[in-house]
Design an enzyme around this catalytic site. Structure first.
Site, PDB file in Angstrom:
ATOM      1  N   LEU A 180      -4.276  -3.230  -8.053  1.00  0.00           N
ATOM      2  CA  LEU A 180      -2.986  -3.785  -7.616  1.00  0.00           C
ATOM      3  C   LEU A 180      -2.902  -3.848  -6.105  1.00  0.00           C
ATOM      4  O   LEU A 180      -2.066  -4.522  -5.541  1.00  0.00           O
ATOM      5  CB  LEU A 180      -1.848  -2.910  -8.152  1.00  0.00           C
ATOM      6  CG  LEU A 180      -1.611  -3.004  -9.649  1.00  0.00           C
ATOM      7  CD1 LEU A 180      -0.621  -1.952 -10.103  1.00  0.00           C
ATOM      8  CD2 LEU A 180      -1.120  -4.388 -10.014  1.00  0.00           C
ATOM      9  N   GLY A 181      -3.742  -3.072  -5.421  1.00  0.00           N
ATOM     10  CA  GLY A 181      -3.650  -3.099  -3.958  1.00  0.00           C
ATOM     11  C   GLY A 181      -4.425  -1.920  -3.391  1.00  0.00           C
ATOM     12  O   GLY A 181      -4.608  -0.909  -4.054  1.00  0.00           O
ATOM     13  N   LYS A 182      -4.870  -2.113  -2.166  1.00  0.00           N
ATOM     14  CA  LYS A 182      -5.598  -1.030  -1.496  1.00  0.00           C
ATOM     15  C   LYS A 182      -4.572  -0.285  -0.662  1.00  0.00           C
ATOM     16  O   LYS A 182      -4.072  -0.814   0.323  1.00  0.00           O
ATOM     17  CB  LYS A 182      -6.700  -1.655  -0.604  1.00  0.00           C
ATOM     18  CG  LYS A 182      -7.647  -0.617  -0.055  1.00  0.00           C
ATOM     19  CD  LYS A 182      -8.960  -0.596  -0.845  1.00  0.00           C
ATOM     20  CE  LYS A 182      -9.894   0.464  -0.278  1.00  0.00           C
ATOM     21  NZ  LYS A 182      -9.485   1.846  -0.631  1.00  0.00           N
ATOM     22  N   GLY A 183      -4.157   0.898  -1.120  1.00  0.00           N
ATOM     23  CA  GLY A 183      -3.134   1.633  -0.368  1.00  0.00           C
ATOM     24  C   GLY A 183      -3.765   2.285   0.846  1.00  0.00           C
ATOM     25  O   GLY A 183      -4.945   2.127   1.129  1.00  0.00           O
TER      26      GLY A 183
ATOM     27  N   PHE B 119      -4.266   5.437   1.277  1.00  0.00           N
ATOM     28  CA  PHE B 119      -5.195   6.537   0.977  1.00  0.00           C
ATOM     29  C   PHE B 119      -6.006   6.293  -0.276  1.00  0.00           C
ATOM     30  O   PHE B 119      -6.646   7.186  -0.766  1.00  0.00           O
ATOM     31  CB  PHE B 119      -4.413   7.845   0.785  1.00  0.00           C
ATOM     32  CG  PHE B 119      -3.849   8.359   2.067  1.00  0.00           C
ATOM     33  CD1 PHE B 119      -2.498   8.592   2.205  1.00  0.00           C
ATOM     34  CD2 PHE B 119      -4.667   8.563   3.164  1.00  0.00           C
ATOM     35  CE1 PHE B 119      -1.972   9.039   3.396  1.00  0.00           C
ATOM     36  CE2 PHE B 119      -4.146   9.010   4.361  1.00  0.00           C
ATOM     37  CZ  PHE B 119      -2.792   9.243   4.471  1.00  0.00           C
ATOM     38  N   GLY B 120      -5.929   5.127  -0.865  1.00  0.00           N
ATOM     39  CA  GLY B 120      -6.671   4.989  -2.101  1.00  0.00           C
ATOM     40  C   GLY B 120      -6.239   3.720  -2.799  1.00  0.00           C
ATOM     41  O   GLY B 120      -5.324   3.042  -2.341  1.00  0.00           O
TER      42      GLY B 120
ATOM     43  N   VAL C 189      -4.925   1.372  -6.136  1.00  0.00           N
ATOM     44  CA  VAL C 189      -3.971   1.467  -7.234  1.00  0.00           C
ATOM     45  C   VAL C 189      -4.381   0.449  -8.302  1.00  0.00           C
ATOM     46  O   VAL C 189      -4.664  -0.700  -7.971  1.00  0.00           O
ATOM     47  CB  VAL C 189      -2.542   1.119  -6.747  1.00  0.00           C
ATOM     48  CG1 VAL C 189      -1.520   1.464  -7.805  1.00  0.00           C
ATOM     49  CG2 VAL C 189      -2.230   1.861  -5.457  1.00  0.00           C
TER      50      VAL C 189
ATOM     51  N   LYS D 120      -2.842   5.532  -9.175  1.00  0.00           N
ATOM     52  CA  LYS D 120      -3.321   5.570  -7.794  1.00  0.00           C
ATOM     53  C   LYS D 120      -4.414   6.626  -7.727  1.00  0.00           C
ATOM     54  O   LYS D 120      -4.179   7.779  -8.074  1.00  0.00           O
ATOM     55  CB  LYS D 120      -2.197   5.930  -6.831  1.00  0.00           C
ATOM     56  CG  LYS D 120      -2.685   5.983  -5.382  1.00  0.00           C
ATOM     57  CD  LYS D 120      -1.554   5.794  -4.410  1.00  0.00           C
ATOM     58  CE  LYS D 120      -2.064   5.638  -2.993  1.00  0.00           C
ATOM     59  NZ  LYS D 120      -0.992   5.267  -2.063  1.00  0.00           N
TER      60      LYS D 120
ATOM     61  N   ASP E  38      10.396   6.453   6.584  1.00  0.00           N
ATOM     62  CA  ASP E  38       9.426   5.364   6.738  1.00  0.00           C
ATOM     63  C   ASP E  38       9.856   4.145   5.924  1.00  0.00           C
ATOM     64  O   ASP E  38       9.059   3.556   5.198  1.00  0.00           O
ATOM     65  CB  ASP E  38       8.036   5.856   6.295  1.00  0.00           C
ATOM     66  CG  ASP E  38       6.952   4.871   6.726  1.00  0.00           C
ATOM     67  OD1 ASP E  38       5.829   4.952   6.185  1.00  0.00           O
ATOM     68  OD2 ASP E  38       7.248   3.998   7.568  1.00  0.00           O
TER      69      ASP E  38
END
Ligand SMILES: O=C(Cc1cc(-c2ccc3c(-c4nc5ccccc5[nH]4)n[nH]c3c2)n[nH]1)Nc1cccc(F)c1
Length: 255
Positions: A14-17, A19-20, A22, A37, A131
């Site tokens: 679903l996406g490159k966060g 820290f890792g 998902v 995640k 944030d």
């Protein structure tokens, strides 16, 4: 028995966060769709984010609100930690904002209302997000906004009493930065988010470097595009300037 991730059919990323990555996944027995995640323990140690991760897990596990992305649980093996997060059907708010350029006031006001509701919920629990930005917001079914990331959230400092009796002159710096001031950081971000949803740009964005941006924030130097209604401008001005006012008022009193 089997390691717990055998209970999931893993789907596409679903996406490159930060820290890792998902992945969308389906829990085999219930058919429930979730977002998994995956964080590698090596990376967590290398980036010294173990404490932050524990705090985020602890905070997000205890939050229950329709506009806060659920953390259903987590598990780990010798190499990675896996978070079982709520799946948001419509993905990142940021993607929809970029696609349509800017939102109508009707649409933006729905998101800001939901954000405000979620913030008042976490502030009552003495949690500050710190944030808030479109990148950390997801959209569920029915256009429901979901705050996704609590990486920088903290528990507000516990306070013995709300008001100072006696003169302010002897209070230590850490008491100056009191809980109300902290929670106002999220309200400030709400004002900035409101501007960004309505115009597609951040109010203090500049081509110049950070110092230019800081200067503009400190002097609340931003202008509204003409298409904004009086109400929208009035709301943003009052939310953003109320923060500056109390901050500068307090600091000028102290010097
Ligand atoms: O890391 C995050 C926040 C987070 C959430 C997500 C995330 C990213 C994407 C999605 C999605 C999602 N749905 C989509 C639909 C279409 C396109 C993209 C989509 N992404 N649903 N749920 C998600 C959750 N990434 N990072 N929380 C966290 C971290 C450490 C500890 C902890 F307790 C929580």
């Amino acid at each position: 028995g089997n390691p717990i991730y055998m209970n999931f059919d893993i789907g596409h990323p679903l996406g490159k966060g930060q820290f890792g990555c998902v992945f969308v996944a389906r829990e085999k027995t219930s058919g429930y769709i979730v977002a998994l995640k995956v964080l590698t323990i090596k990376e967590i140690i290398k980036s010294h984010t173990e404490k932050q991760l524990r705090r985020e897990v602890e905070i997000q596990t205890n939050l229950r609100h329709p506009n806060i992305l659920r953390l259903y649980g987590h598990f780990h093996d010798e190499a990675r930690v896996v978070l079982i997060l709520e799946y948001a059907k419509k993905g990142e708010l940021y993607y929809h904002l970029r696609k349509s350029g800017r939102f109508s006031e009707k649409r933006a006001s729905k998101y800001i209302y939901q954000m405000t509701d979620a913030l008042s919920y976490i502030h009552k629990k003495h949690v500050i997000h710190r944030d808030i930005k479109p990148e950390n917001l997801l959209l569920g079914m029915g256009d429901v906004l979901k705050i996704a990331d609590f990486g920088w959230s903290v528990h507000a400092p516990s306070h013995k009493r709300k008001t100072f009796c006696g003169t302010l002159d002897y209070i230590p710096p850490e008491m100056v930065d009191d809980e109300d001031h902290d929670e106002k950081i999220d309200i400030w971000s709400l004002g900035v988010l409101c501007f960004e949803l309505l115009t597609g740009t951040a109010p203090f964005e500049t081509e110049g470097g950070h110092s230019e941006t800081y200067r503009r924030i400190a002097t609340v130097d931003f202008t509204f595009p003409d298409y904004l209604s009086f109400e929208a401008k009035d709301l943003i001005k009052s939310v953003i300037s109320s923060f500056c006012l109390c901050e500068s008022a307090l600091l000028s009193y102290l010097h």
